[in-house]
Scaffold this active site. Structure first.
Site, PDB file in Angstrom:
ATOM      1  CG  ASP A 186       0.171   7.586  -0.934  1.00  0.00           C
ATOM      2  OD1 ASP A 186       1.233   7.517  -0.277  1.00  0.00           O
ATOM      3  OD2 ASP A 186      -0.905   7.142  -0.493  1.00  0.00           O
ATOM      4  CD1 TRP A 187       5.954   3.740  -2.078  1.00  0.00           C
ATOM      5  CD2 TRP A 187       6.677   4.723  -0.204  1.00  0.00           C
ATOM      6  NE1 TRP A 187       7.140   3.165  -1.738  1.00  0.00           N
ATOM      7  CE2 TRP A 187       7.609   3.742  -0.589  1.00  0.00           C
ATOM      8  CE3 TRP A 187       6.920   5.473   0.949  1.00  0.00           C
ATOM      9  CZ2 TRP A 187       8.760   3.484   0.146  1.00  0.00           C
ATOM     10  CZ3 TRP A 187       8.058   5.208   1.680  1.00  0.00           C
ATOM     11  CH2 TRP A 187       8.971   4.238   1.276  1.00  0.00           C
TER      12      TRP A 187
END
Ligand code: NOJ
Length: 760
Positions: A294-295
């Site tokens: 994820d980011w």
């Protein structure tokens, strides 16, 4: 007769050979990809390999905090050197083409880029938020909705979506419940499959199919106390029986990528979690696509206190099976060193690169890197009429009728004075929800607009109280008005003069979604006060509730005769709600998540364990309960009414005893006994009475959405096989045990038409 037989057998032979050759072709294609990947990997430098594992955010939109290293200059430089494998948040053919051109024409090996985007409930034409779609229990419609999103995204240059989000959650405080399929692993698995198939279609190489991404692997929906980005501590029992099934279903449906998450799971961050990614996903499940972080979640191993610096985070994540680093800068900066220092094995890198290249081949990007870059298609597909119709259809199917006591609905079409009241009634923005990056603000049809199409009545609109103050940029927090009561008087006056009052209240679309957890699930701001004030002068109220999660609407349930759960329904919100209100569409939605009476009951879900003291056997205080609120929810999972009525009868099984390998057939008669044609979601639950681990009081194991004309009766059958009768033990092994089972069939999780059988 003989000739017919002959023709049939010839047809069969032809069919047999044509299928064989199709399969053969597919196998040859896969073999040739694998050979091509081998050749390509052999040519790549280490830094180029690491480049494939690097995903950069575009230069225009951000869906997370912008890191210091993230400037456009560095990104362009890295692109030109072939140090970037994929981009996210780049949309529009002109932009994707220009970046693809750099990758294909300026880098040494010309490997095309993936373009990822959060197509959460549509691209520009927005469908209802996912939890709303899930309330339809209509898998075909859900699949179609994903297809629409994929088609628009593909036309805008996107070839990879970060969806579906399939995190099971039992906690409506968590803002991201709006993005998932609700609380149940069975329903969640069916929805996961439908969404994956919708995005990916039958052939990933088609121009309008895109790679899907099952996220967030795993456990994110169990964030402690419903607080976003929080720690997750769950048992093996919950992990295997509740959290993992939708992911397994997505894998089996052919999903090509997985995303890990911001949470830890039992002490290990998801992005550095060997057990989840290597043992389960790539080991046991043999997943051969790739895992994206994820980011910047790999970096977050530092903040979790698991890695001392970026280098260690890169080491932990890559060895644990995270193949691609999203906007984290740790792989691109650290992995080469780690391999040269022999801390990370080159086989780990090769394996990750192989997985990423495989998806690129499957998408057909090596054959034509610009296949998603067609301006003509972009112009014709995005926002077209067919897509508007599809999201309208989905929106109507997502509405749940919670109460209709005085039969205020459907509204009469003529001669009525209707007052439309509430801060969300003339709202063309909030229905778009918080995932709307490619959609323009203020492009939803408001409920006011939708209701104006019905001209036989007089319609008076009053906002009542203001609700939302602030800008509607993607990252904005909602500030709720708690003081300004200016419009209250006019609203009360309008209600006094009306035959029926339609009130549109609830949450703003920006109050749920990522980073938007809440501890109070009552109507925000002054809306409860407005509701009670209007009720005093005119109790004929139809409450249309807008929210991205279950709300605690106790007073409304007690007092308001009609309640409709209207979620955030996307671009066509107003038309959908108006058509339901006026009976041009008979609602059939069912709640995919339990509505609690108050926040103190959370987590509350239908498939709870009975516990040793689950009922008050001896009429004293020593049993599992609260002293200030009953155990039951406000509205149970699976609940939803129709304008018509359904009656269930004759629940039947063929036998009383079955062997472990037999399929159990269950049948039930259902009759539409009301005054309208309608549809019912018939739900089947089982209870495994005795098991080697504690068992839930009920588990959904089948459902069918059945249309029934007025007075019509249908016999509906279900089949239960091993997959439905077994469960995972505490070693993560799927087992089926002999013993007694109960079966319940009905229109919600309180279904009480009951039968039983024994497995022997
Ligand atoms: C963070 C979210 O958790 C994830 O679901 C999303 O796909 C990425 N940001 C990219 O926008």
């Amino acid at each position: 007769m003989k000739t017919i037989k002959k023709i049939i057998s010839v047809c069969f032979i032809i069919l047999f050979f044509s299928t064989c050759s199709k399969e053969q072709k597919q196998e040859n294609k896969i073999d040739s990809y694998e050979n091509k990947i081998d050749n390509l990997i052999a040519k790549m430098t280490l830094q180029e390999k690491v480049g494939q594992m690097n995903l950069y955010n575009g230069f225009w939109d951000a869906t997370g905090p912008v890191p210091e290293d993230g400037n456009a200059k560095t990104k362009y430089e890295h692109l030109r050197k072939g140090w970037v494998g994929a981009m996210l948040n780049v949309r529009g053919v002109d932009k994707t083409r220009s970046l693809q051109k750099i990758a294909v024409e300026e880098t040494r090996l010309g490997i095309p880029l993936l373009f990822g985007f959060d197509v959460i409930h549509g691209f520009k034409t927005l469908s209802p938020i996912p939890i709303a779609e899930s309330a339809s229990w209509d898998l075909e419609a859900i699949k179609k909705s994903a297809r629409v999103g994929a088609t628009e995204a593909a036309a805008a240059g996107i070839n990879w979506t970060f969806a579906p989000m399939i995190d099971i959650s039992r906690d409506p405080r968590w803002g991201r419940v709006m993005e998932g399929g609700g609380e149940d692993p069975y329903l969640g698995s069916k929805i996961a499959e439908a969404r994956v198939k919708g995005f990916q279609g039958d052939n990933l190489a088609d121009v309008n199919t895109i790679a899907a991404c099952a996220k967030h692997f795993a456990g994110y929906g169990f964030s402690e106390a419903g607080k976003e980005y929080n720690t997750v501590d769950i048992s093996t029992n919950t992990l295997y029986n509740t959290v993992l099934p939708p992911f397994k279903a997505a894998k089996e449906a052919g999903v090509r990528t997985f995303m890990n998450g911001f949470n830890d799971l039992n002490g290990i961050p998801a992005s550095t979690n060997n057990f989840l990614q290597r043992d389960i996903l790539k080991g046991e499940w043999e997943f051969d696509g790739f895992v994206v972080s994820d980011w910047a979640s790999i970096n977050e191993a530092i903040f979790w206190g698991q890695a001392k610096d970026k280098k260690e985070a890169a080491y932990l994540a890559s060895t644990a099976g995270s193949d691609m680093d999203m906007e984290g800068y740790v792989y691109v900066n650290e992995l080469v060193k780690l391999v040269n220092e022999k801390k990370v094995d080159i086989t780990t890198i090769n394996d990750a690169v192989r997985r990423i290249l495989r998806v690129k081949f499957e998408l057909g990007l090596f054959e034509d890197p610009y296949k998603y870059c067609d301006e003509e298609r972009e112009k014709n597909e995005i926002g077209n009429k067919a897509h508007q119709e599809a999201v309208l259809d989905m929106a109507k199917k997502s509405v749940v009728l919670l109460k209709n006591e005085k039969q205020l609905l459907p509204l009469k079409k003529e001669g009525q004075k209707i007052a439309l009241i509430g801060p969300l009634a003339d709202d063309d923005n909030s229905p778009l929800g918080s995932w709307r990056l490619a959609s323009d603000d203020h492009t939803a049809i408001s409920i006011l607009e939708g209701m104006k199409a019905y001209k036989g009545n007089t319609l008076k609109y009053e906002k009542g109280v203001d609700f939302y103050i602030g800008k509607t940029a993607f990252v904005d927090e909602v500030k709720v008005n708690t003081t300004n009561k200016e419009g209250m008087k006019q609203a009360i006056q309008a209600a006094k003069n009306a035959d029926v009052v339609v009130m549109v209240l609830g949450e703003h679309g920006f109050q749920s979604g990522e980073g938007r957890s809440r501890t109070n699930l009552d109507l925000p701001g002054l809306q409860q006060e407005l509701l009670e004030a209007v009720y005093k002068v005119n109790p004929n109220i139809v409450l249309v509730l807008k929210a991205g999660r279950p709300l605690t609407i106790n007073w409304a349930k007690e007092n308001i005769p009609t309640i409709l759960m209207g979620w955030q329904l996307g671009t066509q919100t107003g038309n959908a709600i108006a058509q339901v209100l006026y009976g041009d569409y008979n609602p059939s939605g069912k709640l995919p998540m339990t509505f609690p009476r108050n926040v103190g009951q959370i987590p509350i879900y239908y498939n709870y364990k009975s516990t040793g003291r689950g009922s008050n056997r001896e009429n004293n205080v020593f049993w599992s309960h609260y002293s200030d609120v009953e155990n039951t929810p406000l509205y149970p999972f699976g609940y939803g009414l129709s304008y018509t009525k359904f009656e269930y009868k004759n629940l039947q099984l063929e036998k009383a005893t079955y062997s472990l390998n037999e399929t159990i057939k269950v049948s039930v008669d259902i009759t539409n006994t009301g005054n309208y044609d309608g549809k019912e979601v018939i739900q089947l639950y089982i209870r495994d009475k005795v098991g080697s681990t504690t068992r839930p009081v009920k588990e959904l194991k089948g459902f069918k959405l059945v249309p029934l004309k007025k007075s019509e009766t249908k016999t509906i059958t279900f089949q239960l096989a091993k997959a439905e009768l077994g469960f995972y033990n505490n070693q993560g092994k799927f087992i089926i045990e002999e013993g007694d089972f109960e079966i319940f069939v009905g229109g919600d999780s309180n279904a009480n038409l009951k039968s039983n059988f024994e497995l022997k």
